[in-house]
Design a protein around this motif. Structure first.
Motif, PDB file in Angstrom:
ATOM      1  N   GLY A  75       0.828  -1.237   0.140  1.00 56.73           N
ATOM      2  CA  GLY A  75       0.099  -0.015   0.170  1.00 56.73           C
ATOM      3  C   GLY A  75       0.727   1.154   0.082  1.00 56.73           C
ATOM      4  O   GLY A  75       0.545   2.254   0.771  1.00 56.73           O
ATOM      5  N   VAL A  76       1.802   1.303  -0.883  1.00 51.03           N
ATOM      6  CA  VAL A  76       2.929   2.653  -0.780  1.00 51.03           C
ATOM      7  C   VAL A  76       2.182   3.632  -1.632  1.00 51.03           C
ATOM      8  O   VAL A  76       1.949   3.225  -3.215  1.00 51.03           O
ATOM      9  N   ASP A  77       2.157   4.589  -1.355  1.00 51.49           N
ATOM     10  CA  ASP A  77       1.501   5.827  -2.129  1.00 51.49           C
ATOM     11  C   ASP A  77       2.539   6.319  -2.889  1.00 51.49           C
ATOM     12  O   ASP A  77       3.724   6.347  -2.508  1.00 51.49           O
ATOM     13  N   LEU A  78       2.226   6.751  -4.235  1.00 51.64           N
ATOM     14  CA  LEU A  78       3.185   7.391  -5.049  1.00 51.64           C
ATOM     15  C   LEU A  78       2.946   8.798  -5.151  1.00 51.64           C
ATOM     16  O   LEU A  78       1.719   9.426  -5.277  1.00 51.64           O
ATOM     17  N   VAL A  79       3.881   9.767  -4.964  1.00 52.06           N
ATOM     18  CA  VAL A  79       3.800  11.051  -5.038  1.00 52.06           C
ATOM     19  C   VAL A  79       4.682  11.641  -5.709  1.00 52.06           C
ATOM     20  O   VAL A  79       5.769  11.466  -5.598  1.00 52.06           O
ATOM     21  N   SER A  80       4.311  12.505  -6.863  1.00 53.25           N
ATOM     22  CA  SER A  80       5.190  13.314  -7.572  1.00 53.25           C
ATOM     23  C   SER A  80       5.426  14.527  -7.114  1.00 53.25           C
ATOM     24  O   SER A  80       4.861  15.176  -6.609  1.00 53.25           O
ATOM     25  N   CYS A  81       6.888  15.036  -7.526  1.00 50.36           N
ATOM     26  CA  CYS A  81       7.163  16.390  -7.009  1.00 50.36           C
ATOM     27  C   CYS A  81       8.332  16.961  -7.888  1.00 50.36           C
ATOM     28  O   CYS A  81       9.116  16.388  -8.371  1.00 50.36           O
ATOM     29  N   ASP A  82       7.828  18.360  -8.372  1.00 47.31           N
ATOM     30  CA  ASP A  82       8.692  19.044  -9.207  1.00 47.31           C
ATOM     31  C   ASP A  82      10.036  19.603  -8.538  1.00 47.31           C
ATOM     32  O   ASP A  82      11.069  19.711  -9.353  1.00 47.31           O
ATOM     33  N   LEU A  83      10.068  19.540  -7.336  1.00 49.79           N
ATOM     34  CA  LEU A  83      11.202  20.184  -6.604  1.00 49.79           C
ATOM     35  C   LEU A  83      12.578  19.080  -6.827  1.00 49.79           C
ATOM     36  O   LEU A  83      13.526  19.403  -6.778  1.00 49.79           O
ATOM     37  N   LEU A  84      12.119  17.708  -7.079  1.00 46.93           N
ATOM     38  CA  LEU A  84      13.248  16.633  -7.348  1.00 46.93           C
ATOM     39  C   LEU A  84      13.826  16.627  -8.631  1.00 46.93           C
ATOM     40  O   LEU A  84      14.412  15.658  -8.968  1.00 46.93           O
ATOM     41  N   ARG A  85      13.372  17.484  -9.474  1.00 47.53           N
ATOM     42  CA  ARG A  85      13.874  17.099 -11.018  1.00 47.53           C
ATOM     43  C   ARG A  85      15.437  17.594 -11.100  1.00 47.53           C
ATOM     44  O   ARG A  85      15.793  17.978 -10.191  1.00 47.53           O
ATOM     45  N   GLU A  86      15.971  16.910 -11.946  1.00 49.45           N
ATOM     46  CA  GLU A  86      17.399  17.012 -12.274  1.00 49.45           C
ATOM     47  C   GLU A  86      17.783  18.469 -12.674  1.00 49.45           C
ATOM     48  O   GLU A  86      16.945  19.204 -12.981  1.00 49.45           O
ATOM     49  N   GLY A  87      19.003  18.861 -12.009  1.00 51.58           N
ATOM     50  CA  GLY A  87      19.542  19.981 -12.128  1.00 51.58           C
ATOM     51  C   GLY A  87      20.958  20.280 -11.790  1.00 51.58           C
ATOM     52  O   GLY A  87      21.462  19.005 -11.447  1.00 51.58           O
ATOM     53  N   ALA A  88      21.401  21.298 -11.881  1.00 50.01           N
ATOM     54  CA  ALA A  88      22.718  21.823 -11.352  1.00 50.01           C
ATOM     55  C   ALA A  88      22.892  22.428 -10.036  1.00 50.01           C
ATOM     56  O   ALA A  88      22.501  23.566 -10.149  1.00 50.01           O
ATOM     57  N   PRO A  89      22.851  21.678  -9.015  1.00 50.12           N
ATOM     58  CA  PRO A  89      22.986  22.096  -7.504  1.00 50.12           C
ATOM     59  C   PRO A  89      23.727  23.229  -7.178  1.00 50.12           C
ATOM     60  O   PRO A  89      23.283  24.315  -6.503  1.00 50.12           O
ATOM     61  N   ILE A  90      25.053  23.215  -7.418  1.00 47.12           N
ATOM     62  CA  ILE A  90      25.969  24.237  -6.974  1.00 47.12           C
ATOM     63  C   ILE A  90      27.341  23.884  -7.806  1.00 47.12           C
ATOM     64  O   ILE A  90      27.480  22.768  -8.482  1.00 47.12           O
ATOM     65  N   GLU A  91      28.056  24.986  -8.112  1.00 46.66           N
ATOM     66  CA  GLU A  91      29.205  24.651  -8.953  1.00 46.66           C
ATOM     67  C   GLU A  91      30.261  23.823  -8.539  1.00 46.66           C
ATOM     68  O   GLU A  91      30.524  23.906  -7.282  1.00 46.66           O
ATOM     69  N   PRO A  92      30.563  22.735  -9.144  1.00 47.63           N
ATOM     70  CA  PRO A  92      31.449  21.635  -8.469  1.00 47.63           C
ATOM     71  C   PRO A  92      32.780  22.223  -8.166  1.00 47.63           C
ATOM     72  O   PRO A  92      33.484  23.001  -9.129  1.00 47.63           O
ATOM     73  N   VAL A  93      33.517  21.690  -7.372  1.00 46.94           N
ATOM     74  CA  VAL A  93      34.864  21.785  -6.873  1.00 46.94           C
ATOM     75  C   VAL A  93      35.511  20.557  -6.959  1.00 46.94           C
ATOM     76  O   VAL A  93      34.916  19.653  -6.122  1.00 46.94           O
ATOM     77  N   PRO A  94      36.429  20.089  -7.765  1.00 41.98           N
ATOM     78  CA  PRO A  94      37.168  21.009  -8.600  1.00 41.98           C
ATOM     79  C   PRO A  94      36.029  21.327  -9.851  1.00 41.98           C
ATOM     80  O   PRO A  94      35.321  20.350 -10.065  1.00 41.98           O
ATOM     81  N   PRO A  95      36.402  22.155 -10.416  1.00 44.99           N
ATOM     82  CA  PRO A  95      35.627  22.513 -11.553  1.00 44.99           C
ATOM     83  C   PRO A  95      35.597  21.526 -12.667  1.00 44.99           C
ATOM     84  O   PRO A  95      36.830  20.755 -12.895  1.00 44.99           O
ATOM     85  N   VAL A  96      34.837  21.569 -13.676  1.00 47.63           N
ATOM     86  CA  VAL A  96      35.107  20.545 -14.825  1.00 47.63           C
ATOM     87  C   VAL A  96      35.041  21.444 -16.140  1.00 47.63           C
ATOM     88  O   VAL A  96      34.333  22.490 -16.221  1.00 47.63           O
ATOM     89  N   THR A  97      35.750  21.246 -17.135  1.00 45.75           N
ATOM     90  CA  THR A  97      35.521  21.879 -18.220  1.00 45.75           C
ATOM     91  C   THR A  97      34.607  21.754 -19.486  1.00 45.75           C
ATOM     92  O   THR A  97      34.364  22.338 -20.283  1.00 45.75           O
ATOM     93  N   HIS A  98      34.219  20.476 -19.409  1.00 48.45           N
ATOM     94  CA  HIS A  98      33.175  20.016 -20.442  1.00 48.45           C
ATOM     95  C   HIS A  98      31.894  20.192 -20.203  1.00 48.45           C
ATOM     96  O   HIS A  98      31.137  20.114 -20.812  1.00 48.45           O
ATOM     97  N   TRP A  99      31.588  20.406 -18.864  1.00 43.53           N
ATOM     98  CA  TRP A  99      30.174  21.005 -18.484  1.00 43.53           C
ATOM     99  C   TRP A  99      30.009  22.263 -17.572  1.00 43.53           C
ATOM    100  O   TRP A  99      30.579  22.208 -16.462  1.00 43.53           O
ATOM    101  N   LYS A 100      29.589  23.315 -18.202  1.00 53.55           N
ATOM    102  CA  LYS A 100      29.465  24.612 -17.283  1.00 53.55           C
ATOM    103  C   LYS A 100      28.054  25.210 -17.540  1.00 53.55           C
ATOM    104  O   LYS A 100      27.857  26.129 -18.072  1.00 53.55           O
TER     105      LYS A 100
END
Length: 302
Positions: free
Chosen positions: A180-205
């Motif tokens: 009986g597990v309910d399914l709940v959809s949430c827009d906040l959980l969509r994929e994205g870039a949370p914060i600029e990574p350290v060390p930085p990456v050159t192929h993805w900005k």
């Protein structure tokens, strides 16, 4: 005692006492081991090499110093002492002043199982076209079987509103249908870039989206990752099906690691990451990206 046996003895204690090495070498140089003085001199040179090969032992070099800040027990702003501090109590004068704080203390443990979506069609031009591949659907089946085999009483399954996460959650739910597990959809959980990574990456900005995505993903963290409500009596098990960047950011934030280190971790498709949040506010990472329940030829990281 022969030289060979002496050397074995010295090596056995070399990590624990430099004094023993020096004493054995000095005794050998004086011929106390039954050897001629000339031979003892040659042995001494070998002991000198052995001694030089041992790293210098000091408490400073073997006891790492604490780094960073101390653990913040009010990281989720739900610490009982912080909630009642400075507030007027409504309890009667005859009642124990600490009773209000006791009533506001969480008593249950929250277990949050973060599931990364399965492999999907990378060539899709829109989210609706980025559905699971045949292998991705297999992976979701394996994940559902694994969650069912754990025998836990799941309370809810929350999933990102993106197609690949929604489809993954729907396949998993078939294996938990009897709970009986309910399914709940949430827009906040969509994929994205949370914060600029350290060390930085050159192929993805994705510089333009850090500000917007970061605020949304942080809002998702605050909504879902926190200690139990004081009214919760029993331990809970919640499933969140979302994306690699979101999960990695959640883990860093929950463990109070630098959030900019999120890109240093890798997660397989359909993997399980398990966070446990105690009533005290302590957080433990039980598993990170567990996919050992899948055959090796089914593992992907796309």
């Amino acid at each position: 005692m022969s030289y060979r046996r002496t050397l074995k003895l010295v090596c056995g204690f070399a990590g624990g006492s430099a004094v023993l090495v020096f004493a054995a070498a000095a005794a050998d140089s004086r011929g106390y081991f039954g050897e001629q003085r000339g031979e003892a001199a040659r042995r001494w040179s070998r002991f000198a090499v052995l001694q030089a090969a041992q790293p210098a032992w000091t408490p400073a070099s073997h006891t790492p110093a604490p780094t960073g800040h101390s653990w913040d027990f009010n990281w989720d702003k739900r610490d009982p002492s912080a909630l009642t501090n400075g507030k007027k109590t409504s309890a009667p004068a005859t009642e124990d002043p600490s009773s209000e704080q006791d009533n506001s203390k969480p008593k249950a443990t929250r277990n949050i199982l973060l599931i990364r979506h399965s492999q999907y069609n990378l060539s899709g031009s829109s989210d609706k076209e980025r559905i699971l591949t045949p292998l991705g659907r297999e992976q979701a089946e394996f994940t559902g079987q694994r969650l069912a085999a754990l025998g836990l009483k799941y309370d809810v399954m929350i999933h990102s509103s993106m197609a690949r996460a929604t489809e993954t959650a729907n396949i998993i739910s078939k294996h938990l249908s009897g709970l009986g597990v309910d399914l709940v959809s949430c827009d906040l959980l969509r994929e994205g870039a949370p914060i600029e990574p350290v060390p930085p990456v050159t192929h993805w900005k994705p510089d333009a989206v850090y500000h917007e995505d970061g605020a949304r993903i942080e809002a998702a963290f605050r909504r879902y990752i926190h200690r139990a409500d004081p009214k919760q009596k029993e331990d809970s098990y919640e499933i969140i099906v979302c994306h690699a960047n979101v999960i990695r950011y959640f883990v860093c934030r929950a463990l109070q690691f630098p959030p900019e280190g999120w890109l240093r971790m890798g997660l397989n498709n359909g993997s399980i990451t398990w966070l446990t949040i105690r009533p005290s506010g302590r957080v433990a990472l039980r598993t990170l990206g567990d996919a050992g329940f899948m055959p090796p030829d089914k593992l992907t990281r796309t």
